[in-house]
Design a protein around this motif. Structure first.
Motif, PDB file in Angstrom:
ATOM      1  N   TYR A 276      27.218  98.012  64.879  1.00  0.00           N
ATOM      2  CA  TYR A 276      28.390  97.283  65.355  1.00  0.00           C
ATOM      3  C   TYR A 276      28.018  96.232  66.408  1.00  0.00           C
TER       4      TYR A 276
ATOM      5  N   ASP B  89      35.744  91.599  72.649  1.00  0.00           N
ATOM      6  CA  ASP B  89      35.738  93.067  72.678  1.00  0.00           C
ATOM      7  C   ASP B  89      34.905  93.565  73.855  1.00  0.00           C
TER       8      ASP B  89
ATOM      9  N   LYS C  92      31.309  92.178  73.872  1.00  0.00           N
ATOM     10  CA  LYS C  92      30.829  91.764  72.543  1.00  0.00           C
ATOM     11  C   LYS C  92      31.604  90.493  72.225  1.00  0.00           C
TER      12      LYS C  92
ATOM     13  N   ARG D 266      44.963  91.822  61.878  1.00  0.00           N
ATOM     14  CA  ARG D 266      44.534  93.216  61.814  1.00  0.00           C
ATOM     15  C   ARG D 266      45.319  94.061  62.819  1.00  0.00           C
TER      16      ARG D 266
ATOM     17  N   GLU E 197      45.087 100.346  66.862  1.00  0.00           N
ATOM     18  CA  GLU E 197      45.490 101.750  66.951  1.00  0.00           C
ATOM     19  C   GLU E 197      45.994 102.044  68.379  1.00  0.00           C
TER      20      GLU E 197
ATOM     21  N   ASN F 196      41.180 101.741  75.333  1.00  0.00           N
ATOM     22  CA  ASN F 196      41.208 103.154  74.955  1.00  0.00           C
ATOM     23  C   ASN F 196      40.801 103.986  76.167  1.00  0.00           C
TER      24      ASN F 196
ATOM     25  N   ARG G 221      42.975  90.688  65.940  1.00  0.00           N
ATOM     26  CA  ARG G 221      42.831  89.297  65.487  1.00  0.00           C
ATOM     27  C   ARG G 221      43.056  89.204  63.983  1.00  0.00           C
TER      28      ARG G 221
END
Ligand code: ATP
Length: 325
Positions: A324, A177, A173, A122, A125, A209, A119
Motif C-alpha cells: 500500500y 492519506d 501518503k 468512493r 467507512e 480512525n 475521493r
C-alpha cells in the motif's frame, strides 16, 4: 452555561467553590448544581466536597459542542461548531451550512456517517463512535486554481497532530492519506464550490480512525486505527483541537504565497513515499518510478528511469511497488 462551567473546571487545578461559580454566572446555587448534574449525566466525573466545591476528575470521550468549545484555543477555526449524532457526510452537511450563510471556520462533527465520502466517488467507512468525522468550512480569498493544495495543508496538520497526540510517527501518503506503520489511519477529502475566478466555499473533510478494533475485509489490508496501532484510547475532542490549531498555523503560511513553497521541506519530511519506489495509478497509463518529494504546487515529483514527471493529485492514486505504501 455548560461550556463555561466546563472551561472553569478544566482551568482549575483543585476545587472551584459553588459560591464563586454563582458569582461568575450571576445565577443561584441551584442553577449551578443543575449544570453540574447535567455534566455528570453526560459522563463527566465531578467530585463535590462540602466547603470546598467541585473538582473535575475525568472527562468522557464526547463529541459535543460544549466539550469542543471548552478546550478551544484556536483563533478562528471552530468558532462555530455543529455536532450531530448521524449525518450522511460531514462534507455534504458543511456545504449545506455554507449555503445557509455559516461563516468561514465553521466546524462540523459527527459520531457516524451513513454515506462517508472518499475521493472520486468512493466511500469512507464511518461506524458510530469509532472515529473522528469532521469537516472544516472555509471561505478563502484565494484563486480556485490553488484550492487543491489545501488538501496537503490539511494533511500536514493531521500528521503533526496525530504524531503529537500519540507519540508515534504518522506520515503522509501523497497527497491526502495519513498512515501509521504502513496502513491508513486517515483520509482527507477537499470539495469546492466556485465560480470561474471566485471561491464560494471549500470544505475539508477529515476522517480519522481512532477506536476501530477491526475493519471490513475489503480494506483490512490497508486500513488501521490509532487503537490498533498503539493499544491505547484517545480523547477525540483533544485530537480535533490539535488538528485545528495546526491547521491554522499551516494555513497562515500557505496564504502568504498561495502555494506550498514554505511548506515543501516539512511535507517531504513527513512523506512516507519519499525516496521510495511507487506505482502511479494514472487512469491513462500507470507507471513506476521513485518519489522525490513535492513541488511548491503540491505535485508529486516522480523519477522514472527515462525522465522526471510531475503528478497532480486529481485523478491518480499512488501505491508502494510492494504494497500500500
Ligand atoms: P488510495 O490512495 O488509498 O486509493 P484515495 O486517496 O484515492 O486512497 P480516499 O478518498 O482517501 O482515496 O479514501 C477512499 C478509500 O479508502 C476507499 O476506496 C477505501 O478503499 C478506503 N477506506 C474507506 N474507508 C476507510 C477507513 N475508514 N479507513 C481507511 N481506509 C478506508
Amino acid at each position: 452555561m455548560k461550556t463555561e462551567l466546563l472551561t472553569i473546571l478544566r482551568e482549575t487545578d483543585g476545587y472551584v467553590s459553588g459560591q464563586s461559580l454563582c458569582e461568575k454566572f450571576g445565577v443561584s446555587r441551584t442553577a449551578v448544581w443543575k449544570g453540574i448534574r447535567q455534566l455528570k449525566e453526560a459522563g463527566y466525573e465531578i467530585e463535590a466536597v462540602q466547603n470546598k466545591g467541585y473538582r473535575l476528575v475525568s472527562v468522557p470521550d464526547l463529541l459535543s459542542e460544549y466539550e469542543l468549545k471548552s478546550i478551544r484555543k484556536t483563533e478562528w477555526a471552530g468558532q462555530e461548531i455543529c455536532c450531530y449524532p448521524v449525518v450522511d457526510s460531514t462534507n455534504t452537511r458543511a456545504q449545506q451550512l455554507a449555503e445557509d450563510g455559516y461563516p468561514d471556520g465553521t466546524l462540523v462533527v459527527a459520531e457516524q456517517q451513513d454515506a462517508g465520502k472518499g475521493r472520486r466517488g468512493r466511500g469512507w467507512e464511518s461506524p458510530r463512535g469509532s472515529g473522528i468525522f469532521m469537516t472544516l468550512l472555509l471561505k478563502p480569498g484565494i484563486s480556485p486554481a490553488n484550492a487543491s493544495m489545501l488538501t496537503l495543508v490539511a494533511a500536514l496538520a493531521v500528521s503533526a497532530a496525530v504524531t503529537e497526540q500519540t507519540g508515534q510517527p504518522a506520515g503522509i501518503k501523497w497527497p491526502n492519506d495519513i498512515v501509521m506503520n504502513g496502513k491508513k489511519i486517515c483520509g482527507i477529502l477537499t470539495e469546492m464550490s466556485a465560480q470561474f475566478d471566485y471561491i464560494n466555499h471549500v470544505v475539508i473533510g477529515i476522517g480519522i480512525n481512532v477506536h476501530n478494533e477491526s475493519f471490513p475485509e475489503e480494506i483490512s489490508h490497508m486500513a488501521t486505527s490509532l487503537f490498533l496501532e498503539t493499544k491505547r484510547r484517545f480523547h477525540r475532542a483533544a485530537l480535533i483541537e490539535s488538528v485545528l490549531e495546526r491547521f491554522e498555523h499551516y494555513y497562515a503560511v500557505f496564504q502568504k504565497t498561495e502555494d506550498l513553497g514554505a511548506l515543501v521541506r516539512e511535507y517531504d519530511a513527513r512523506l512516507v513515499n519519499m525516496h521510495q519506489n511507487v506505482r502511479v495509478l494514472d487512469p491513462k497509463e500507470p507507471f513506476d518510478g521513485k518519489a522525490m518529494g513535492i513541488t511548491p504546487r503540491g505535485e508529486l515529483i516522480v523519477d522514472t528511469w527515462e525522465s522526471r514527471r510531475l503528478v497532480s493529485a486529481g485523478e491518480v492514486s499512488v501505491r508502494g511497488v510492494y504494497g500500500y505504501v
